[in-house]
Motif scaffolding. Structure first.
Motif, mmCIF file in Angstrom:
data_model
loop_
_atom_site.group_PDB
_atom_site.id
_atom_site.type_symbol
_atom_site.label_atom_id
_atom_site.label_comp_id
_atom_site.label_asym_id
_atom_site.label_seq_id
_atom_site.Cartn_x
_atom_site.Cartn_y
_atom_site.Cartn_z
ATOM 1 N N LYS A 1 0.868 -1.181 0.000
ATOM 2 C CA LYS A 1 0.000 0.000 0.000
ATOM 3 C C LYS A 1 0.904 1.231 0.000
ATOM 4 O O LYS A 1 1.772 1.354 0.868
ATOM 5 C CB LYS A 1 -0.900 -0.008 1.233
ATOM 6 N N PHE A 2 0.704 2.167 -0.939
ATOM 7 C CA PHE A 2 1.648 3.268 -1.068
ATOM 8 C C PHE A 2 1.012 4.492 -1.726
ATOM 9 O O PHE A 2 -0.042 4.411 -2.371
ATOM 10 C CB PHE A 2 2.860 2.844 -1.904
ATOM 11 N N THR A 3 1.695 5.619 -1.571
ATOM 12 C CA THR A 3 1.422 6.842 -2.320
ATOM 13 C C THR A 3 2.764 7.374 -2.784
ATOM 14 O O THR A 3 3.682 7.547 -1.980
ATOM 15 C CB THR A 3 0.724 7.903 -1.452
ATOM 16 N N SER A 4 2.893 7.641 -4.076
ATOM 17 C CA SER A 4 4.168 8.108 -4.624
ATOM 18 C C SER A 4 3.924 9.277 -5.567
ATOM 19 O O SER A 4 2.909 9.310 -6.273
ATOM 20 C CB SER A 4 4.886 6.969 -5.359
ATOM 21 N N GLU A 5 4.859 10.217 -5.566
ATOM 22 C CA GLU A 5 4.704 11.396 -6.424
ATOM 23 C C GLU A 5 6.051 11.832 -6.984
ATOM 24 O O GLU A 5 7.064 11.857 -6.278
ATOM 25 C CB GLU A 5 4.084 12.549 -5.648
ATOM 26 N N LEU A 6 6.058 12.170 -8.259
ATOM 27 C CA LEU A 6 7.220 12.752 -8.918
ATOM 28 C C LEU A 6 6.806 14.123 -9.441
ATOM 29 O O LEU A 6 5.906 14.222 -10.283
ATOM 30 C CB LEU A 6 7.703 11.878 -10.069
ATOM 31 N N ALA A 7 7.430 15.164 -8.932
ATOM 32 C CA ALA A 7 7.130 16.529 -9.355
ATOM 33 C C ALA A 7 8.278 17.060 -10.191
ATOM 34 O O ALA A 7 9.414 17.161 -9.709
ATOM 35 C CB ALA A 7 6.893 17.425 -8.143
ATOM 36 N N ILE A 8 8.001 17.351 -11.460
ATOM 37 C CA ILE A 8 8.984 18.000 -12.332
ATOM 38 C C ILE A 8 8.799 19.495 -12.102
ATOM 39 O O ILE A 8 7.876 20.116 -12.643
ATOM 40 C CB ILE A 8 8.766 17.634 -13.808
ATOM 41 N N THR A 9 9.640 20.080 -11.273
ATOM 42 C CA THR A 9 9.444 21.457 -10.820
ATOM 43 C C THR A 9 10.058 22.497 -11.746
ATOM 44 O O THR A 9 9.881 23.697 -11.545
ATOM 45 C CB THR A 9 10.026 21.624 -9.405
ATOM 46 N N GLY A 10 10.780 22.029 -12.772
ATOM 47 C CA GLY A 10 11.392 22.938 -13.729
ATOM 48 C C GLY A 10 12.153 22.149 -14.758
ATOM 49 O O GLY A 10 12.217 20.908 -14.691
ATOM 50 N N PRO A 11 12.760 22.806 -15.748
ATOM 51 C CA PRO A 11 13.495 22.083 -16.788
ATOM 52 C C PRO A 11 14.650 21.244 -16.251
ATOM 53 O O PRO A 11 15.062 20.282 -16.901
ATOM 54 C CB PRO A 11 14.009 23.211 -17.693
ATOM 55 N N ASP A 12 15.149 21.595 -15.065
ATOM 56 C CA ASP A 12 16.309 20.865 -14.541
ATOM 57 C C ASP A 12 16.172 20.536 -13.056
ATOM 58 O O ASP A 12 17.172 20.392 -12.357
ATOM 59 C CB ASP A 12 17.590 21.675 -14.778
ATOM 60 N N SER A 13 14.946 20.379 -12.552
ATOM 61 C CA SER A 13 14.767 20.081 -11.125
ATOM 62 C C SER A 13 13.564 19.173 -10.905
ATOM 63 O O SER A 13 12.608 19.170 -11.690
ATOM 64 C CB SER A 13 14.589 21.376 -10.321
#
Length: 299
Positions: A31-43
């Motif tokens: 059981k999980f929650t996962s997130e990937l946030a692309i906060t900018g062109p290089d971050s």
């Protein structure tokens, strides 16, 4: 439960577990929650909250060691129902079992050594193995919480931020082979980012909670079939395999303004708001495609 069903489930689970664990599939989400946030062109920022199941520290992987005592097993060739063994049958089976003692010990040692190699040198048969894994993960950057819940299931909180100057994989554990990724981020030329989440799907809807761990091979199908049969007889969810957490989670990709989503395989597609665009995958044993997306900087 018939004796035949018990033998089939035990043998199938053991063979599938060890054969595929030793080829790299030895971790699976629960059981999980996962997130990937692309906060900018290089971050970016990545997080994972929830369960991770380590096969080597579970009772499933230790079943053969736990069943070293001899027990005669006989069943009807017509109905497969268990029956009492005759003295002659029991004597024959005992003789065969004793003759294989040295081989079983050798194979158990070999499996333990192979699993220890997969687990950064941690001996899974050591009573302190779970504590050693907690220490190993806790000293690595990003692992903010690591708690062993028992039977190879760990409750973790992982969070890390970085620059998009290199590829990224989760989980990456010191001393462990990088063969069992949940999430992969690959950088392409032209400012593109390819995201795959091979750990967040069941690979075979018929194998229930064992799908991610054991794949879609015949051994896994056999184990799942036997487990589902016995679970159904007991009135339980046939997708729930005893000792293995059921795959149940959410994977989210957030893309900041200035970035655009070129491709994805969500059901609903991207949702736009003032903070950018969002993709959401709801993951379960019925998930039949690994989440994937292609992101790029806006022209």
């Amino acid at each position: 439960m018939t004796m035949f069903s018990t033998i089939r489930l035990r043998a199938g689970a053991l063979l599938a577990g060890f054969a595929l664990a030793l080829s790299g599939c030895f971790m699976t989400p629960g059981k999980f929650t996962s997130e990937l946030a692309i906060t900018g062109p290089d971050s970016f920022t990545f997080s994972y909250e929830g369960e991770i199941f380590f096969l080597g520290l579970s009772k499933l992987a230790q079943m053969d060691a736990a069943n070293e005592s001899f027990t005669a097993s006989c069943f009807s060739e017509e109905t497969y129902e268990s029956r009492d063994c005759t003295p002659e049958e029991e004597a024959t089976q005992r003789e065969e079992w004793e003759a294989g003692a040295a081989y079983r010990a050798e194979e158990a040692k070999k499996k333990a050594d192979q699993m220890a190699a997969l687990m950064g040198g941690i001996d899974p048969s050591d009573p302190k193995a779970a504590d050693e894994l907690v220490k190993l993960l806790s000293r690595q950057k990003g692992w903010e919480r690591v708690v062993h819940k028992g039977d190879g299931v760990f409750d973790v909180s992982y969070r890390i931020s970085g620059t998009m100057s290199h590829d990224f994989t989760f989980p990456m554990i010191e001393g462990f082979p990088p063969t069992n990724p949940f999430v992969q981020v690959y950088l392409r030329k032209g400012g593109q980012v390819r995201i795959n989440a091979p750990g967040f799907w069941a690979q075979n809807g018929d194998t229930g909670g064992l799908g991610t761990l054991l794949g879609a091979g015949s051994f896994a199908s056999l184990a799942a079939m036997g487990a589902a049969e016995e679970a159904a007889k007991a009135g339980n969810d046939p997708e729930a395999i005893p000792g293995v957490p059921v795959l149940d989670g959410t994977f989210t990709i957030r893309v900041a303004p200035g970035m655009r989503i070129l491709a994805n395989n969500t059901d609903e597609g991207p949702v736009a708001d003032a903070s950018g665009e969002t993709l959401i995958w709801r993951v379960s044993p019925r998930t039949t495609q690994a989440p994937t997306a292609l992101i790029a900087a806006a022209p």
